[in-house]
Structures are given as C-alpha cells and as structure tokens.
Design a protein around this motif. Structure first.
Motif, PDB file in Angstrom:
ATOM      1  N   VAL A  92       0.825  -1.210   0.000  1.00  0.00           N
ATOM      2  CA  VAL A  92       0.000   0.000   0.000  1.00  0.00           C
ATOM      3  C   VAL A  92       0.859   1.260   0.000  1.00  0.00           C
ATOM      4  N   ALA A  93       2.082   1.163   0.517  1.00  0.00           N
ATOM      5  CA  ALA A  93       2.950   2.343   0.584  1.00  0.00           C
ATOM      6  C   ALA A  93       3.135   3.006  -0.772  1.00  0.00           C
ATOM      7  N   TRP A  94       3.092   2.220  -1.838  1.00  0.00           N
ATOM      8  CA  TRP A  94       3.289   2.794  -3.167  1.00  0.00           C
ATOM      9  C   TRP A  94       2.159   3.720  -3.576  1.00  0.00           C
ATOM     10  N   LEU A  95       0.970   3.576  -2.974  1.00  0.00           N
ATOM     11  CA  LEU A  95      -0.151   4.431  -3.349  1.00  0.00           C
ATOM     12  C   LEU A  95       0.142   5.894  -3.023  1.00  0.00           C
ATOM     13  N   MET A  96       0.850   6.123  -1.912  1.00  0.00           N
ATOM     14  CA  MET A  96       1.245   7.487  -1.553  1.00  0.00           C
ATOM     15  C   MET A  96       2.125   8.080  -2.636  1.00  0.00           C
ATOM     16  N   VAL A  97       3.005   7.255  -3.172  1.00  0.00           N
ATOM     17  CA  VAL A  97       3.924   7.723  -4.211  1.00  0.00           C
ATOM     18  C   VAL A  97       3.174   8.022  -5.497  1.00  0.00           C
ATOM     19  N   ILE A  98       2.371   7.072  -5.947  1.00  0.00           N
ATOM     20  CA  ILE A  98       1.745   7.202  -7.259  1.00  0.00           C
ATOM     21  C   ILE A  98       0.658   8.279  -7.279  1.00  0.00           C
ATOM     22  N   LEU A  99      -0.042   8.467  -6.162  1.00  0.00           N
ATOM     23  CA  LEU A  99      -1.158   9.403  -6.148  1.00  0.00           C
ATOM     24  C   LEU A  99      -0.762  10.830  -5.789  1.00  0.00           C
ATOM     25  N   VAL A 100       0.302  11.004  -5.021  1.00  0.00           N
ATOM     26  CA  VAL A 100       0.606  12.328  -4.473  1.00  0.00           C
ATOM     27  C   VAL A 100       1.962  12.870  -4.915  1.00  0.00           C
ATOM     28  N   ILE A 101       3.007  12.063  -4.829  1.00  0.00           N
ATOM     29  CA  ILE A 101       4.362  12.585  -4.918  1.00  0.00           C
ATOM     30  C   ILE A 101       4.964  12.532  -6.313  1.00  0.00           C
ATOM     31  N   ALA A 102       4.792  11.424  -7.013  1.00  0.00           N
ATOM     32  CA  ALA A 102       5.620  11.102  -8.175  1.00  0.00           C
ATOM     33  C   ALA A 102       5.674  12.200  -9.227  1.00  0.00           C
ATOM     34  N   GLU A 103       4.533  12.605  -9.758  1.00  0.00           N
ATOM     35  CA  GLU A 103       4.541  13.524 -10.888  1.00  0.00           C
ATOM     36  C   GLU A 103       5.007  14.935 -10.521  1.00  0.00           C
ATOM     37  N   PRO A 104       4.469  15.584  -9.472  1.00  0.00           N
ATOM     38  CA  PRO A 104       4.978  16.920  -9.146  1.00  0.00           C
ATOM     39  C   PRO A 104       6.448  16.928  -8.750  1.00  0.00           C
ATOM     40  N   LEU A 105       6.914  15.860  -8.096  1.00  0.00           N
ATOM     41  CA  LEU A 105       8.328  15.800  -7.730  1.00  0.00           C
ATOM     42  C   LEU A 105       9.201  15.697  -8.971  1.00  0.00           C
ATOM     43  N   ARG A 106       8.822  14.836  -9.889  1.00  0.00           N
ATOM     44  CA  ARG A 106       9.591  14.684 -11.122  1.00  0.00           C
ATOM     45  C   ARG A 106       9.599  15.980 -11.927  1.00  0.00           C
TER      46      ARG A 106
END
Length: 552
Positions: free
Chosen positions: A114-128
């Motif tokens: 489930v930890a990956w959901l935080m990455v995929i939904l919130v962090i990944a795109e704006p961080l990149r």
C-alpha cells in the motif's frame, strides 16, 4: 517487508546432548547448497559488476551519473523502482513473520504494498516535474532566497536516513550469513561486511546511476522469478486449493484458528496495537521520502513514462508481497511452526527451510543467493543517494555556492560513495548487535517525519517558508531520534540495547505515530512564525510542478 533480516543468535537444540547450542546452518543449509550458493552469488556479482562498469558514465556529465539513462522504457524503470524498494527481508523477514503470526504477518505485508499508493497518487509527478538531481533541488527551487540553509538541513536528514538504512543492510548480510554457517566469529563477520561493502561502493562510485540501475533491474527480475517459482510449487503442493493451504497452515501453527485471525502478534494490548499502527504509518508515508526512491522518480525524461513506470512498480511490488504471503503460509503448512522456530525463533529461516523441502539443495541455493543479491542492490542504491546529496547539495551548492564544475562535482560524488561506504562498514561492525529492524524503522520514521513534511509543504502549500522547512526538517529528525532513544528499544527490556538500564518513558518502539504529526506541526509553526512568503517564487514553482517546464 522493506527492512533487512534481523540478526539471529544461536539457538539451543533441546535434542542435542546436554542442550548444547547448534548452528542455525545445521537446520537450514547443507554443504552442497552452501557451495552452490557461493558459486551463484559470485557469478551474479561478476556479471553485474562487469555490466555496471560497461554502462557507467564515460563523460563528465552530472545528469548521466545522477539519473542514468532517462529514456528507459516504463517496464525497465518500474523494475528498477521495485528493486530500489524491496530488500532481503521481503524474502526472509516478511515470510517468516507470516509463517509465525499468520494474519498479522499478511497485514504487515499489505502495508508494504500500500505504501506505493502514496507515491503514485501524491508525490511522483509533481516531484519529477519540479526536481533536477536530488530532493534538495526541489526545495531550493521552491525556497530560492534561503536555498543554502534548506539544502544543508535536508542533506543532514538524507544522510541520516541513508546511513541508517545502509548499516541495516550490511548488518543484515551478517544475519543472512548466520543462516548458513551459524554464529560467525569476529573475523568472519568483519570479512562479510567488508566484502559486501566494497562491492556496494564499486556499484555506486564507479557505475553511478546507470550501474545501479542495471543491478536493480537484475535483482528485481531474479526476485520476481524466484518468489513466483517457489509460490507455484507451494500452490501445486496443495493442488491449487487455497482453502487447503490455509487449513493446513492453521492446523500446523500450534494455535489453530487463531492463526487466521488478527491479534496473534499485535493484539497483546493497546500499546502493541499502537506500536503496529505507528510502524505501518512510518512505512506507508516514509517510502515517498526515501532518498534513493526519490532519485528514481526524478530520472524519467517524460511524465507519461513516469506514470507508467510507477504503475509497473506497484504491480511488481504487489505481486512479490502476495507471493511472499503464500511462501509464509506454505512454510507453516508444510513444515509446521514448531519446526521453523526450532531452527530460527525469529522465522527468518522459514523460506530457506521451505525451499529445501520443496526443491532440495538447488532451490535452497537459488533463494539464498537471491537474498544476498537483494542486499547488495538496495545497499548500492542507498550509497548512491547519499553520495549524490553529499556532492551535489553539500559540496556543490552549500560549500561551492553552485560554482563547482561538473567534473569537480563528479569526482566528489565518486569519493562520497567511498566515504559513505566506509562509514557504513565501520558503523556496522561497531553496532552489529543492534536489531536491523530498529535501524531500518528509524530510517523510515525520519523520512516520514522530517523529509516528507518539507516535501509535501513545498509542493502543495503556498505559505510554506524556509523557516518552516528548517523547523520541520530538524524538528522531525530530532523528535524521531529522541523518541527511539527513550523507548524500550534502548533500555528497560531484556531485548533492549541496554537491558540493565531503565530510562524509557516513551512506551512504543516505533516513533512514527508521534514524530510524523510533530514534523508536520513544526513545518507549519515555522512558516506561520516567519510571516513572510515569496508568492512569485511559489507561482513559478507551481507552474513547473504542473507542466514540468524545463524538465523535458
């Protein structure tokens, strides 16, 4: 699980004359498996080192060293992300936890996926979209007026997280070696840590991100294939009847139906339940702020590739966690809980015992060598992330104020990998009796309590200021460390680092339930007290996070 296998002491074999201690290896690895494991591990190391050197940056170009090939396919990127995240404890510790505690162990594995959901939904795109090489670049772009002190604070937190996690991996290599040869001598322990550490430094310092990526992809493919093959063998053993697997696991667990119900491990009381919630909170939130995972998110050149890559990684991590759950249940169903605990009370040997039962020495050697390769790959990613922060943020931007040439910074990055590797080896040898789980959970707590608040506030809160960043970073770091110092991890219990002392006033072993809200509170408080904000800088930053201007 995302941590490394816990260090396991010698156990007493009550069947042995006089109850004499016997090595764990007597119940796990035979001579043939040990020799084959060594051959397989050495072969993988030689091949991956050679490939890492071939793919290593041959020019003085920082983007190539820090980010590698930015045009990789989503599948390859997803495999690399999966390799960065999953460590040897997914194979050993988590399966053992399921084998011993049933439902609670499966619940624990669920948090890993489930930890990956935080990455995929919130962090990944704006961080990149907003970052460049490191997390420090994102915060510096968001807070340009005080970029240097913010970079310094973030670097301190990044180095704390990566060093703790690296030490956990290196100590984990000794714990894994213990499964083969029994309790190692001081010389054997030192040799194991040094050999693993040197290989890790070569991956990170010589290969850079291209070399580390090759290792991560190879490790991920091997891990997925290894757990898939073993899980298929378990299911085939029960004629693909999951109900039969669960029934046999409950019957051989020694606790009956309770094995398939919650509370076997984390139901001892309110404190135990809070501790489990605190741990899961740190894992779910800490993943998004792990430096080596964040560097992987910065690598894809195009946003659509990042989106597809994260989806691939979520699927792969979920599959591995599902397979690990099947392996844990299979170990209990086929071997019995008593047979596992008689060899290893912590359960780390469960998957090795299962492999020997299902596939003999060959499968045991395959799983064993895979565990060592997994340790190497995760340690290489951590070393590279630490070296990048040391060279790019501390040296290039804080000390040299952005005036360092690319070749100069690249030299510092390579030397930084050596420094971090040597530091990790030294700390591992000095603190080898400390539980690897403690070190890894503290690293996750610091990432979730210090780095994540600063990152989320930077990406999504207009009023966030440099003072808020400094308060959040240093406050979250200190809160996490102090709560662990004054917890049962360090004193007051027989399993504490100092069992004879008693200065533990914080009742939980995992500080996340307190330190994570505290980190967000510190960031908010510092921003409110500063009373100043740079609206123009935020508007420019917001545009970049949305469309990725300047990052394609």
């Amino acid at each position: 699980m995302v941590t490394t296998a816990s260090a396991t002491p010698r156990v007493i074999d009550t069947a042995a004359p006089g109850g004499a201690p016997r090595a764990l290896a007597d119940g796990v690895i035979d001579t043939f498996s040990l020799q084959l494991t060594f051959v397989l591990f050495l072969s993988v190391v030689v091949v991956t080192l050679f490939a890492a050197l071939l793919t290593a940056p041959h020019r003085d170009e920082l983007s190539e060293f820090y980010l590698g090939n930015r045009d990789m396919s989503p599948l390859r990127n997803g495999l690399a992300m999966c390799g960065d995240y999953l460590s040897a404890a997914t194979l050993l510790g988590s399966t053992g936890l399921v084998a011993l505690t049933g439902y609670d162990g499966l619940l624990y594995l669920g948090g890993t996926a489930v930890a990956w959901l935080m990455v995929i939904l919130v962090i990944a795109e704006p961080l990149r979209n907003s970052g460049s090489f490191t997390l420090g670049d994102t915060l510096a772009l968001r807070l340009p007026r005080q970029a240097r002190p913010v970079r310094l604070a973030l670097s301190v937190c990044v180095l704390a997280v990566t060093t703790l996690y690296l030490v956990a991996q290196l100590i984990g290599s000794v714990a894994l070696l213990t499964q083969f040869i029994g309790e190692p001598s001081t010389a054997t322990r030192t040799m194991c840590v040094v050999v693993i550490g040197v290989i890790v430094v070569m991956y990170a310092s010589l290969g850079g991100m291209p070399g580390a990526t090759f290792v991560q992809i190879a490790k991920a493919v091997m891990l997925v294939a290894g757990v898939a093959i073993t899980a298929v063998m378990v299911l085939h053993h029960f004629d693909w009847n999951v109900n039969a697997l669960l029934t046999a696991a409950a019957d051989n667990s020694g606790v009956g139906q309770r094995f398939l119900e919650s509370g076997l491990r984390y139901g001892g009381g309110t404190t135990s339940k809070l501790d489990f919630f605190s741990l899961q909170l740190a894992i779910v939130l800490g993943l998004a702020a792990l430096p080596h995972v964040a560097m992987r998110l910065l690598a894809p050149r195009r946003t659509r590739v990042l989106r597809a890559s994260v989806v691939w990684s979520v699927g792969l991590v979920g599959f591995v966690c599902l397979a690990a759950g099947i392996l844990g249940l299979g170990a209990t169903a086929i071997l019995g809980r008593g047979a596992i605990t008689s060899v290893d009370p912590k359960g780390d040997a469960a998957v090795l015992l299962l492999a020997r039962s299902l596939g003999g020495g060959i499968l045991t050697a395959l799983i064993s060598s895979l565990a060592f390769v997994t340790l190497l790959a995760v340690a290489a990613g951590l070393t590279l992330a630490a070296a990048s922060s040391l060279a790019h943020d501390l040296y290039g931007q804080v000390l040299r104020k952005g005036r360092a040439s690319q070749s100069e910074e690249l030299v510092v990055a390579r030397l930084g990998g050596v420094v971090i590797g040597v530091l990790g080896m030294a700390l591992s040898l000095l603190s080898w009796e400390i539980s690897t789980a403690t070190l890894a959970f503290l690293a996750f707590a610091i990432a979730a309590s210090a780095i994540l608040p600063a990152l989320l506030y930077s990406l999504f809160w207009r009023r966030f200021t440099a003072r808020g960043a400094l308060f959040g970073l240093y406050g979250g770091l200190l809160c996490s460390v102090l709560l662990v110092v004054f917890s049962p991890v360090v004193s007051s219990t027989p399993t504490s680092i100092y069992p004879d002392a008693d200065f533990a006033w914080f009742p939980l072993q995992n500080p996340g339930i307190v330190s994570i809200p505290a980190g967000f509170l510190f960031g908010w408080l510092g921003s409110v007290l500063s009373g100043r904000q740079d609206d123009a800088a935020y508007e420019e930053f917001e545009v970049r996070t949305l469309i990725g201007a300047g990052r394609e």
